[in-house]
Design a protein around this motif. Structure first.
Motif, PDB file in Angstrom:
ATOM      1  N   LEU A 106       0.840  -1.194   0.000  1.00  0.00           N
ATOM      2  CA  LEU A 106       0.000   0.000   0.000  1.00  0.00           C
ATOM      3  C   LEU A 106       0.880   1.251   0.000  1.00  0.00           C
ATOM      4  N   MET A 107       0.345   2.316  -0.591  1.00  0.00           N
ATOM      5  CA  MET A 107       1.055   3.595  -0.610  1.00  0.00           C
ATOM      6  C   MET A 107       0.716   4.362   0.662  1.00  0.00           C
ATOM      7  N   PRO A 108       1.703   4.595   1.548  1.00  0.00           N
ATOM      8  CA  PRO A 108       1.392   5.166   2.867  1.00  0.00           C
ATOM      9  C   PRO A 108       0.823   6.572   2.827  1.00  0.00           C
ATOM     10  N   ALA A 109       1.159   7.354   1.796  1.00  0.00           N
ATOM     11  CA  ALA A 109       0.674   8.739   1.735  1.00  0.00           C
ATOM     12  C   ALA A 109      -0.738   8.837   1.168  1.00  0.00           C
ATOM     13  N   MET A 110      -1.256   7.746   0.630  1.00  0.00           N
ATOM     14  CA  MET A 110      -2.587   7.751   0.024  1.00  0.00           C
ATOM     15  C   MET A 110      -3.624   7.233   1.008  1.00  0.00           C
ATOM     16  N   THR A 111      -4.856   7.660   0.817  1.00  0.00           N
ATOM     17  CA  THR A 111      -5.946   7.134   1.628  1.00  0.00           C
ATOM     18  C   THR A 111      -6.275   5.708   1.199  1.00  0.00           C
ATOM     19  N   VAL A 112      -7.070   5.042   2.016  1.00  0.00           N
ATOM     20  CA  VAL A 112      -7.538   3.699   1.682  1.00  0.00           C
ATOM     21  C   VAL A 112      -8.243   3.720   0.328  1.00  0.00           C
ATOM     22  N   GLU A 113      -9.121   4.677   0.133  1.00  0.00           N
ATOM     23  CA  GLU A 113      -9.863   4.778  -1.124  1.00  0.00           C
ATOM     24  C   GLU A 113      -8.914   4.951  -2.312  1.00  0.00           C
ATOM     25  N   GLN A 114      -7.918   5.803  -2.167  1.00  0.00           N
ATOM     26  CA  GLN A 114      -6.968   6.046  -3.250  1.00  0.00           C
ATOM     27  C   GLN A 114      -6.126   4.808  -3.534  1.00  0.00           C
ATOM     28  N   ASN A 115      -5.769   4.051  -2.494  1.00  0.00           N
ATOM     29  CA  ASN A 115      -5.015   2.820  -2.697  1.00  0.00           C
ATOM     30  C   ASN A 115      -5.818   1.795  -3.485  1.00  0.00           C
ATOM     31  N   VAL A 116      -7.100   1.699  -3.196  1.00  0.00           N
ATOM     32  CA  VAL A 116      -7.935   0.720  -3.892  1.00  0.00           C
ATOM     33  C   VAL A 116      -8.094   1.078  -5.366  1.00  0.00           C
ATOM     34  N   ARG A 138     -17.292  -4.841   1.108  1.00  0.00           N
ATOM     35  CA  ARG A 138     -17.228  -6.302   0.977  1.00  0.00           C
ATOM     36  C   ARG A 138     -16.175  -6.905   1.892  1.00  0.00           C
ATOM     37  N   VAL A 139     -15.105  -6.159   2.173  1.00  0.00           N
ATOM     38  CA  VAL A 139     -14.055  -6.674   3.056  1.00  0.00           C
ATOM     39  C   VAL A 139     -14.172  -6.107   4.471  1.00  0.00           C
ATOM     40  N   GLY A 140     -15.305  -5.491   4.778  1.00  0.00           N
ATOM     41  CA  GLY A 140     -15.560  -5.025   6.136  1.00  0.00           C
ATOM     42  C   GLY A 140     -14.900  -3.716   6.503  1.00  0.00           C
ATOM     43  N   LEU A 141     -14.629  -2.857   5.517  1.00  0.00           N
ATOM     44  CA  LEU A 141     -13.955  -1.584   5.788  1.00  0.00           C
ATOM     45  C   LEU A 141     -14.799  -0.381   5.383  1.00  0.00           C
ATOM     46  N   ALA A 142     -16.104  -0.545   5.351  1.00  0.00           N
ATOM     47  CA  ALA A 142     -16.977   0.606   5.074  1.00  0.00           C
ATOM     48  C   ALA A 142     -16.729   1.677   6.136  1.00  0.00           C
ATOM     49  N   GLY A 143     -16.599   2.923   5.693  1.00  0.00           N
ATOM     50  CA  GLY A 143     -16.346   4.023   6.606  1.00  0.00           C
ATOM     51  C   GLY A 143     -14.880   4.329   6.840  1.00  0.00           C
ATOM     52  N   ARG A 144     -13.989   3.504   6.283  1.00  0.00           N
ATOM     53  CA  ARG A 144     -12.547   3.734   6.463  1.00  0.00           C
ATOM     54  C   ARG A 144     -11.899   4.331   5.218  1.00  0.00           C
ATOM     55  N   GLU A 145     -12.706   4.838   4.312  1.00  0.00           N
ATOM     56  CA  GLU A 145     -12.182   5.300   3.020  1.00  0.00           C
ATOM     57  C   GLU A 145     -11.117   6.387   3.164  1.00  0.00           C
ATOM     58  N   ARG A 146     -11.246   7.254   4.172  1.00  0.00           N
ATOM     59  CA  ARG A 146     -10.341   8.398   4.317  1.00  0.00           C
ATOM     60  C   ARG A 146      -9.141   8.095   5.204  1.00  0.00           C
ATOM     61  N   TYR A 147      -9.096   6.923   5.779  1.00  0.00           N
ATOM     62  CA  TYR A 147      -7.947   6.553   6.600  1.00  0.00           C
ATOM     63  C   TYR A 147      -6.723   6.348   5.714  1.00  0.00           C
ATOM     64  N   ARG A 148      -5.560   6.425   6.341  1.00  0.00           N
ATOM     65  CA  ARG A 148      -4.318   6.057   5.670  1.00  0.00           C
ATOM     66  C   ARG A 148      -3.821   4.734   6.233  1.00  0.00           C
ATOM     67  N   PRO A 149      -3.009   4.001   5.461  1.00  0.00           N
ATOM     68  CA  PRO A 149      -2.578   2.673   5.909  1.00  0.00           C
ATOM     69  C   PRO A 149      -1.977   2.654   7.315  1.00  0.00           C
ATOM     70  N   GLY A 155      -4.071  -6.569   9.719  1.00  0.00           N
ATOM     71  CA  GLY A 155      -5.190  -7.268   9.102  1.00  0.00           C
ATOM     72  C   GLY A 155      -6.056  -6.344   8.267  1.00  0.00           C
ATOM     73  N   GLN A 156      -6.255  -5.118   8.759  1.00  0.00           N
ATOM     74  CA  GLN A 156      -7.046  -4.153   7.991  1.00  0.00           C
ATOM     75  C   GLN A 156      -6.311  -3.742   6.723  1.00  0.00           C
ATOM     76  N   GLN A 157      -4.983  -3.611   6.793  1.00  0.00           N
ATOM     77  CA  GLN A 157      -4.220  -3.278   5.590  1.00  0.00           C
ATOM     78  C   GLN A 157      -4.320  -4.397   4.548  1.00  0.00           C
ATOM     79  N   GLN A 158      -4.301  -5.653   4.995  1.00  0.00           N
ATOM     80  CA  GLN A 158      -4.470  -6.746   4.043  1.00  0.00           C
ATOM     81  C   GLN A 158      -5.876  -6.734   3.450  1.00  0.00           C
ATOM     82  N   ARG A 159      -6.859  -6.316   4.221  1.00  0.00           N
ATOM     83  CA  ARG A 159      -8.218  -6.188   3.689  1.00  0.00           C
ATOM     84  C   ARG A 159      -8.274  -5.118   2.589  1.00  0.00           C
TER      85      ARG A 159
END
Length: 250
Positions: A106-116, A138-149, A155-159
């Motif tokens: 994962l790219m650490p400077a990007m948000t979860v949404e941007q990484n996907v 689908r992987v149980g991370l709804a609401g985490r779109e703006r988080y960073r890795p 486990g969440q990073q692998q999700r």
């Protein structure tokens, strides 16, 4: 000794026929695969195991179109991919297969949404926001779109990495030691997620692992040794996998 493992029926998600892969030349050549043939049915979960140097990762990479066999063929459905030009193969990989690795990448400077959405953006096919959020849900991370890795657990990073692989709705998901960097409890959460993708979404999953507990999540376990497919177990227990693997020296 079995060098071919096939399922009955006409449909296959992935078919390998007489795969050979050699690295180097002459007396220094390493024969990583020595005539492996296997059919993988749609909507099934297959684990690939074997001792170190058995050829399991090479087999996964050839099946996934990340490496080309020296001899033999690989088909995704009705498409022969092992001899396609690189550009055409890259197009097919983007649309038909997904990849998950031990390292989350994962790219650490990007948000979860941007990484996907990153692989699609790099390919000029940026997925829509709803498509990205659907994959994260689908992987149980709804609401985490703006988080960073860095704000997530391993486990969440692998999700996130799995959501990135699933966002294009691939036919086949290839996973190389997806729980190798996780503790056992978190690893089981990831395996439950992969199993649910097969059972609930009809996903085809192919996973390399060294862990008998992980392999027991699969419908089928293929065992390699010295570049050969030497055995196959159907819905085994972890104990059965461990016992058979120990006889191979794994």
């Amino acid at each position: 000794m079995a060098e071919t493992a096939t399922h009955t029926g006409t449909q296959t998600a992935v078919r390998a026929q007489d795969l050979h892969r050699e690295y180097g030349r002459g007396t220094a050549a390493v024969r990583a695969l020595r005539g492996v043939s296997v059919d993988l049915s749609p909507g099934t979960f297959t684990a690939v195991m074997g001792p170190s140097g058995s050829g399991k990762t090479t087999l996964l990479h050839c099946l996934a179109g990340m490496d080309r066999p020296t001899r033999g063929s690989v088909r995704w459905g009705g498409t022969e991919v092992s001899r396609l030009p690189e550009r055409r193969l890259a197009e097919l990989r983007r649309g038909r297969v997904g990849f998950v690795f031990q390292a989350f990448n994962l790219m650490p400077a990007m948000t979860v949404e941007q990484n996907v959405e990153l692989p699609g953006r790099l390919a000029g096919e940026r997925p829509g926001r709803e498509q990205v959020r659907e994959a994260l849900a689908r992987v149980g991370l709804a609401g985490r779109e703006r988080y960073r890795p860095g704000q997530l657990s391993g486990g969440q990073q692998q999700r996130v990495a799995i959501a990135r692989a699933l966002v294009s709705h691939p036919e086949v998901l290839f996973a190389d030691e997806p729980t190798g960097a996780l503790d056992r409890s978190t690893g089981r959460e990831i395996l439950d997620l992969l199993r649910a993708g097969v059972d609930q979404e009809g996903q085809t999953c192919v996973m390399v692992t060294h862990d008998p507990v992980a392999a027991a999540y699969a419908d089928r376990v293929l065992l390699l040794a010295d570049g050969l497919l030497v055995d196959e177990l159907v819905r085994p227990t972890a104990a059965q996998v461990g016992e058979r693997l120990s006889r191979l020296g794994g």
